[in-house]
Design a protein around this motif. Structure first.
Motif, PDB file in Angstrom:
ATOM      1  N   HIS A 166      -5.636  -1.034  -8.808  1.00 30.48           N
ATOM      2  CA  HIS A 166      -4.538  -1.765  -8.178  1.00 30.48           C
ATOM      3  C   HIS A 166      -5.125  -2.803  -7.220  1.00 30.48           C
ATOM      4  CE1 HIS A 166      -2.060   1.362  -9.803  1.00 30.48           C
ATOM      5  NE2 HIS A 166      -2.525   2.293  -8.990  1.00 30.48           N
ATOM      6  N   ILE A 167      -4.499  -3.966  -7.185  1.00 26.64           N
ATOM      7  CA  ILE A 167      -4.982  -5.043  -6.320  1.00 26.64           C
ATOM      8  C   ILE A 167      -3.892  -5.439  -5.328  1.00 26.64           C
ATOM      9  CG2 ILE A 167      -5.803  -7.438  -6.270  1.00 26.64           C
ATOM     10  CD1 ILE A 167      -7.116  -6.945  -8.935  1.00 26.64           C
ATOM     11  N   TYR A 168      -4.318  -5.636  -4.067  1.00 24.11           N
ATOM     12  CA  TYR A 168      -3.402  -5.979  -2.982  1.00 24.11           C
ATOM     13  C   TYR A 168      -3.908  -7.194  -2.229  1.00 24.11           C
ATOM     14  CZ  TYR A 168      -2.043  -1.253  -4.039  1.00 24.11           C
ATOM     15  OH  TYR A 168      -1.648  -0.131  -4.714  1.00 24.11           O
ATOM     16  N   LYS A 169      -2.974  -7.952  -1.713  1.00 23.77           N
ATOM     17  CA  LYS A 169      -3.303  -9.005  -0.758  1.00 23.77           C
ATOM     18  C   LYS A 169      -3.066  -8.439   0.636  1.00 23.77           C
ATOM     19  CE  LYS A 169      -2.384 -13.735   0.587  1.00 23.77           C
ATOM     20  NZ  LYS A 169      -1.605 -14.950   0.376  1.00 23.77           N
ATOM     21  N   VAL A 170      -4.093  -8.454   1.475  1.00 21.21           N
ATOM     22  CA  VAL A 170      -3.994  -7.865   2.804  1.00 21.21           C
ATOM     23  C   VAL A 170      -4.473  -8.894   3.836  1.00 21.21           C
ATOM     24  CG1 VAL A 170      -4.662  -5.935   4.282  1.00 21.21           C
ATOM     25  CG2 VAL A 170      -4.506  -5.591   1.810  1.00 21.21           C
ATOM     26  N   VAL A 177      -7.889  -6.556  -1.683  1.00 25.95           N
ATOM     27  CA  VAL A 177      -8.342  -5.169  -1.675  1.00 25.95           C
ATOM     28  C   VAL A 177      -8.079  -4.596  -3.055  1.00 25.95           C
ATOM     29  CG1 VAL A 177      -7.985  -2.874  -0.693  1.00 25.95           C
ATOM     30  CG2 VAL A 177      -7.904  -4.890   0.791  1.00 25.95           C
ATOM     31  N   GLN A 178      -9.121  -4.040  -3.657  1.00 24.73           N
ATOM     32  CA  GLN A 178      -9.045  -3.512  -5.025  1.00 24.73           C
ATOM     33  C   GLN A 178      -9.346  -2.017  -4.963  1.00 24.73           C
ATOM     34  OE1 GLN A 178     -10.880  -6.146  -7.893  1.00 24.73           O
ATOM     35  NE2 GLN A 178     -11.791  -4.410  -8.972  1.00 24.73           N
ATOM     36  N   VAL A 179      -8.455  -1.211  -5.526  1.00 25.29           N
ATOM     37  CA  VAL A 179      -8.586   0.241  -5.412  1.00 25.29           C
ATOM     38  C   VAL A 179      -8.506   0.883  -6.788  1.00 25.29           C
ATOM     39  CG1 VAL A 179      -7.663   2.327  -4.325  1.00 25.29           C
ATOM     40  CG2 VAL A 179      -7.426   0.124  -3.161  1.00 25.29           C
ATOM     41  N   LYS A 180      -9.555   1.606  -7.160  1.00 18.65           N
ATOM     42  CA  LYS A 180      -9.552   2.374  -8.413  1.00 18.65           C
ATOM     43  C   LYS A 180      -9.106   3.787  -8.083  1.00 18.65           C
ATOM     44  CE  LYS A 180     -12.524   3.838 -12.231  1.00 18.65           C
ATOM     45  NZ  LYS A 180     -13.938   3.950 -12.679  1.00 18.65           N
ATOM     46  N   THR A 181      -8.026   4.229  -8.709  1.00 18.85           N
ATOM     47  CA  THR A 181      -7.412   5.474  -8.259  1.00 18.85           C
ATOM     48  C   THR A 181      -6.494   6.078  -9.310  1.00 18.85           C
ATOM     49  OG1 THR A 181      -5.975   6.417  -6.545  1.00 18.85           O
ATOM     50  CG2 THR A 181      -5.479   4.167  -7.221  1.00 18.85           C
ATOM     51  N   SER A 197      -0.536   6.246  -7.493  1.00 21.49           N
ATOM     52  CA  SER A 197       0.294   5.115  -7.907  1.00 21.49           C
ATOM     53  C   SER A 197       0.066   3.912  -6.995  1.00 21.49           C
ATOM     54  CB  SER A 197       1.769   5.504  -7.874  1.00 21.49           C
ATOM     55  OG  SER A 197       2.211   5.595  -6.539  1.00 21.49           O
ATOM     56  N   SER A 198       0.465   2.741  -7.485  1.00 26.11           N
ATOM     57  CA  SER A 198       0.311   1.528  -6.675  1.00 26.11           C
ATOM     58  C   SER A 198       1.151   1.613  -5.406  1.00 26.11           C
ATOM     59  CB  SER A 198       0.692   0.288  -7.486  1.00 26.11           C
ATOM     60  OG  SER A 198       2.038   0.357  -7.886  1.00 26.11           O
ATOM     61  N   GLU A 199       2.296   2.310  -5.482  1.00 29.60           N
ATOM     62  CA  GLU A 199       3.160   2.473  -4.307  1.00 29.60           C
ATOM     63  C   GLU A 199       2.514   3.373  -3.252  1.00 29.60           C
ATOM     64  OE1 GLU A 199       6.034   1.575  -2.846  1.00 29.60           O
ATOM     65  OE2 GLU A 199       6.090  -0.081  -4.264  1.00 29.60           O
ATOM     66  N   GLU A 200       1.873   4.443  -3.705  1.00 30.61           N
ATOM     67  CA  GLU A 200       1.217   5.355  -2.765  1.00 30.61           C
ATOM     68  C   GLU A 200       0.101   4.639  -2.002  1.00 30.61           C
ATOM     69  OE1 GLU A 200       1.418   9.830  -4.582  1.00 30.61           O
ATOM     70  OE2 GLU A 200       0.594   8.322  -5.942  1.00 30.61           O
ATOM     71  N   ILE A 201      -0.670   3.847  -2.734  1.00 29.44           N
ATOM     72  CA  ILE A 201      -1.763   3.107  -2.085  1.00 29.44           C
ATOM     73  C   ILE A 201      -1.202   2.041  -1.149  1.00 29.44           C
ATOM     74  CG2 ILE A 201      -3.753   1.591  -2.491  1.00 29.44           C
ATOM     75  CD1 ILE A 201      -4.259   4.482  -3.309  1.00 29.44           C
ATOM     76  N   LEU A 202      -0.132   1.376  -1.572  1.00 22.59           N
ATOM     77  CA  LEU A 202       0.495   0.357  -0.717  1.00 22.59           C
ATOM     78  C   LEU A 202       0.926   0.962   0.616  1.00 22.59           C
ATOM     79  CD1 LEU A 202       1.596  -2.595  -0.522  1.00 22.59           C
ATOM     80  CD2 LEU A 202       3.755  -1.727  -1.418  1.00 22.59           C
ATOM     81  N   ASP A 203       1.539   2.136   0.551  1.00 30.16           N
ATOM     82  CA  ASP A 203       2.002   2.784   1.783  1.00 30.16           C
ATOM     83  C   ASP A 203       0.839   3.090   2.728  1.00 30.16           C
ATOM     84  OD1 ASP A 203       4.580   2.662   0.921  1.00 30.16           O
ATOM     85  OD2 ASP A 203       4.699   4.749   0.269  1.00 30.16           O
ATOM     86  N   VAL A 204      -0.280   3.514   2.152  1.00 31.31           N
ATOM     87  CA  VAL A 204      -1.450   3.836   2.972  1.00 31.31           C
ATOM     88  C   VAL A 204      -1.996   2.576   3.646  1.00 31.31           C
ATOM     89  CG1 VAL A 204      -3.853   4.596   2.880  1.00 31.31           C
ATOM     90  CG2 VAL A 204      -2.083   5.861   1.641  1.00 31.31           C
ATOM     91  N   GLU A 255       0.710  -6.954   0.571  1.00 25.34           N
ATOM     92  CA  GLU A 255       1.575  -6.952  -0.609  1.00 25.34           C
ATOM     93  C   GLU A 255       0.794  -6.598  -1.861  1.00 25.34           C
ATOM     94  OE1 GLU A 255       2.368 -11.384  -1.977  1.00 25.34           O
ATOM     95  OE2 GLU A 255       2.669 -11.202   0.183  1.00 25.34           O
ATOM     96  N   PHE A 256       1.486  -5.915  -2.748  1.00 29.92           N
ATOM     97  CA  PHE A 256       0.903  -5.548  -4.031  1.00 29.92           C
ATOM     98  C   PHE A 256       0.783  -6.787  -4.899  1.00 29.92           C
ATOM     99  CE2 PHE A 256       1.939  -4.258  -8.478  1.00 29.92           C
ATOM    100  CZ  PHE A 256       0.744  -3.620  -8.757  1.00 29.92           C
ATOM    101  N   VAL A 257      -0.340  -6.957  -5.565  1.00 32.28           N
ATOM    102  CA  VAL A 257      -0.533  -8.117  -6.436  1.00 32.28           C
ATOM    103  C   VAL A 257      -0.367  -7.735  -7.900  1.00 32.28           C
ATOM    104  CG1 VAL A 257      -2.138  -9.938  -7.176  1.00 32.28           C
ATOM    105  CG2 VAL A 257      -2.013  -9.275  -4.761  1.00 32.28           C
ATOM    106  N   GLU A 258      -1.229  -6.812  -8.380  1.00 30.53           N
ATOM    107  CA  GLU A 258      -1.141  -6.423  -9.788  1.00 30.53           C
ATOM    108  C   GLU A 258      -1.972  -5.182 -10.044  1.00 30.53           C
ATOM    109  OE1 GLU A 258      -3.138  -9.057 -12.531  1.00 30.53           O
ATOM    110  OE2 GLU A 258      -4.573  -9.685 -11.002  1.00 30.53           O
ATOM    111  N   THR A 259      -1.695  -4.548 -11.171  1.00 32.61           N
ATOM    112  CA  THR A 259      -2.531  -3.465 -11.666  1.00 32.61           C
ATOM    113  C   THR A 259      -3.288  -3.990 -12.877  1.00 32.61           C
ATOM    114  OG1 THR A 259      -1.004  -1.764 -10.891  1.00 32.61           O
ATOM    115  CG2 THR A 259      -2.528  -1.148 -12.644  1.00 32.61           C
TER     116      THR A 259
END
Lengths: 74, 74
Positions: free
Chosen positions: A7-11, A46-50, A53-60, A69-73
């Motif tokens: 999952h990839i996020y913009k932080v 921020v790129q997370v291999k996990t 879910s993308s929502e669980e990582i976003l919350d963290v 914000e979530f970008v893409e999986t």
């Protein structure tokens, strides 16, 4: 057990203190489904291999107080 | 309802992104016992006027991923 995804996020991170904080909160999940973390400070990515879910990582990540914000999986 | 106290913490903050993140997580408690927040970035100090305990506030600040320690209650 689901197979891992990336999952990839913009932080909003402006210094190494910012990226270090994100790294630390994600490191705490290393035994709970987070397998790999990659942070690109200049790109604000921020790129997370996990298996989480993308929502669980976003919350963290949001718990750090950074605008996120979530970008893409991949 | 206990009367408010002022708790002081040392928090590793190196830029305004860092202090903004701490401000945001504490702002979320503005309806839940946090009355006032004062952050001194150069001094690495966070001062919180609250009816919550020093431990409760410490846990919230730690969730940012910043290295944090309780200093004193005024």
């Amino acid at each position: 057990m689901s197979s891992p995804q990336v999952h990839i996020y913009k932080v909003a991170m402006t210094c190494e203190g910012c990226s270090g904080a994100v790294q630390r909160v994600l490191n705490k999940l290393k035994d709970k489904g987070v397998q790999d973390i990659s942070i690109d400070l200049p790109a604000q990515r921020v790129q997370v291999k996990t298996t989480l879910s993308s929502e669980e990582i976003l919350d963290v990540i949001k718990k750090t107080g950074k605008q996120t914000e979530f970008v893409e999986t991949l």
